[in-house]
Design a protein around this motif. Sequence first.
Motif, short mmCIF file in Angstrom:
data_model
loop_
_atom_site.label_atom_id
_atom_site.label_comp_id
_atom_site.label_asym_id
_atom_site.label_seq_id
_atom_site.Cartn_x
_atom_site.Cartn_y
_atom_site.Cartn_z
N PRO A 295 0.98 -1.15 -0.07
CA PRO A 295 -0.05 -0.12 0.17
C PRO A 295 0.85 1.16 0.04
O PRO A 295 1.94 1.48 0.79
CB PRO A 295 -0.83 0.01 1.28
CG PRO A 295 -0.60 -1.58 1.75
CD PRO A 295 0.63 -2.05 1.20
N LEU A 296 0.66 2.37 -0.75
CA LEU A 296 1.30 3.59 -0.74
C LEU A 296 0.40 4.58 -0.60
O LEU A 296 -0.84 4.82 -1.16
CB LEU A 296 2.06 3.55 -2.33
CG LEU A 296 2.93 2.66 -2.73
CD1 LEU A 296 3.46 2.71 -4.24
CD2 LEU A 296 4.24 2.48 -1.80
N PHE B 136 5.32 2.54 -7.76
CA PHE B 136 4.11 2.37 -8.26
C PHE B 136 3.70 0.97 -7.72
O PHE B 136 4.48 0.05 -7.54
CB PHE B 136 3.42 2.46 -9.71
CG PHE B 136 4.02 1.64 -10.49
CD1 PHE B 136 3.28 0.68 -11.05
CD2 PHE B 136 5.61 1.41 -11.02
CE1 PHE B 136 3.93 -0.37 -12.30
CE2 PHE B 136 5.98 0.71 -11.78
CZ PHE B 136 5.28 -0.44 -12.27
N ASN B 137 2.27 0.65 -7.44
CA ASN B 137 1.77 -0.46 -6.77
C ASN B 137 0.72 -1.05 -7.69
O ASN B 137 -0.14 -2.36 -7.49
CB ASN B 137 1.51 -0.58 -5.49
CG ASN B 137 0.22 0.33 -5.21
OD1 ASN B 137 -0.39 1.01 -6.18
ND2 ASN B 137 -0.20 0.50 -3.80
N ASP C 232 -2.19 0.68 -8.67
CA ASP C 232 -3.43 1.21 -8.50
C ASP C 232 -3.82 2.38 -9.53
O ASP C 232 -4.63 3.01 -9.17
CB ASP C 232 -3.36 1.67 -6.95
CG ASP C 232 -2.69 2.70 -6.64
OD1 ASP C 232 -1.86 3.31 -7.30
OD2 ASP C 232 -2.44 3.35 -5.43
N GLY C 233 -2.95 2.62 -10.23
CA GLY C 233 -3.09 3.84 -11.21
C GLY C 233 -2.67 4.99 -11.00
O GLY C 233 -2.55 6.17 -11.74
N PHE C 234 -1.50 4.95 -9.95
CA PHE C 234 -0.96 6.11 -9.49
C PHE C 234 0.73 5.92 -9.41
O PHE C 234 1.17 4.81 -9.49
CB PHE C 234 -1.49 6.60 -8.17
CG PHE C 234 -2.79 7.36 -7.85
CD1 PHE C 234 -2.78 8.72 -7.99
CD2 PHE C 234 -3.87 6.38 -7.85
CE1 PHE C 234 -4.05 9.28 -7.77
CE2 PHE C 234 -5.11 6.88 -7.52
CZ PHE C 234 -5.29 8.39 -7.46
N ASP C 235 1.39 7.05 -9.86
CA ASP C 235 2.76 7.26 -9.45
C ASP C 235 3.04 8.08 -8.24
O ASP C 235 2.13 8.88 -8.13
CB ASP C 235 3.57 7.76 -10.40
CG ASP C 235 4.09 6.67 -11.86
OD1 ASP C 235 3.76 5.65 -11.62
OD2 ASP C 235 4.39 7.26 -12.94
#
Length: 243
Positions: free
Chosen positions: A11-12, A43-44, A46-49
């Motif tokens: 998780p980020l 990134f993981n 989830d669509g985000f950097d």
Amino acid sequence: MRLTRSFVDLPLHAGDTIVLPEGTAAHLIRVLRLQVGDACVLFNGDGFDYDTRIVVAGKRDARAEIVGARRVDNESPLRITLLQGIARGEKMDWILQKATELGVARILPVDSERSEVKLDAQRAAKRLAHWREVVISACEQSGRASVPEVLAPQSLAQVAALREGRGFLLDPFADSTLALLQGGELRACTLAIGPEGGWSPRDREHLVAAGYEGLRLGPRVLRTETAGIAAISALQALCGDLG
């Protein structure tokens, strides 16, 4: 300067400080020699950097602070599933890598009658883990922040029913061509690409019964490592984001 992008299965959240996984830490700290204060991107899927900076760069402990999050908007409006007959070794890796770069959303590896690669349960699990690493690496390189799903290898009879949107079975003798799709409302499709030995008559029966339609991509018979990539490119140009 383009920053290094690395995938982490964690998780980020902006403001958090995380312990970098061993493999990621080894690459960033020992291979790329990032030091405290240096920036990178995590990134993981989830669509985000996540903009990040190194705060601890020890041999046994590497930590990074997440300083911000940015939505990555580079997914194609055309959701493509690649149903791919399992190919040998590096051919399969190449197919997965290029399909990911071209924007495929889901990959279904298939064991068919003419597959030259036969996997028992243990080998299938190892191969699946390797394929997912190939896809993640392609996302790191291409800038995608959503990781394509790669399902475990299954028989064609099991996988054919997982068709999403229109199903296309590439066939140099089919009546339908890509030109017939131009300007149409195609939002999702599944491409069925046979292994090195091609689809058997029984395989074709499974696909047709599951709603797949023949699609001609020129008059020549293409290799398995060429067919899917060529079709994905053409579909993205006609109905996706390469036009």
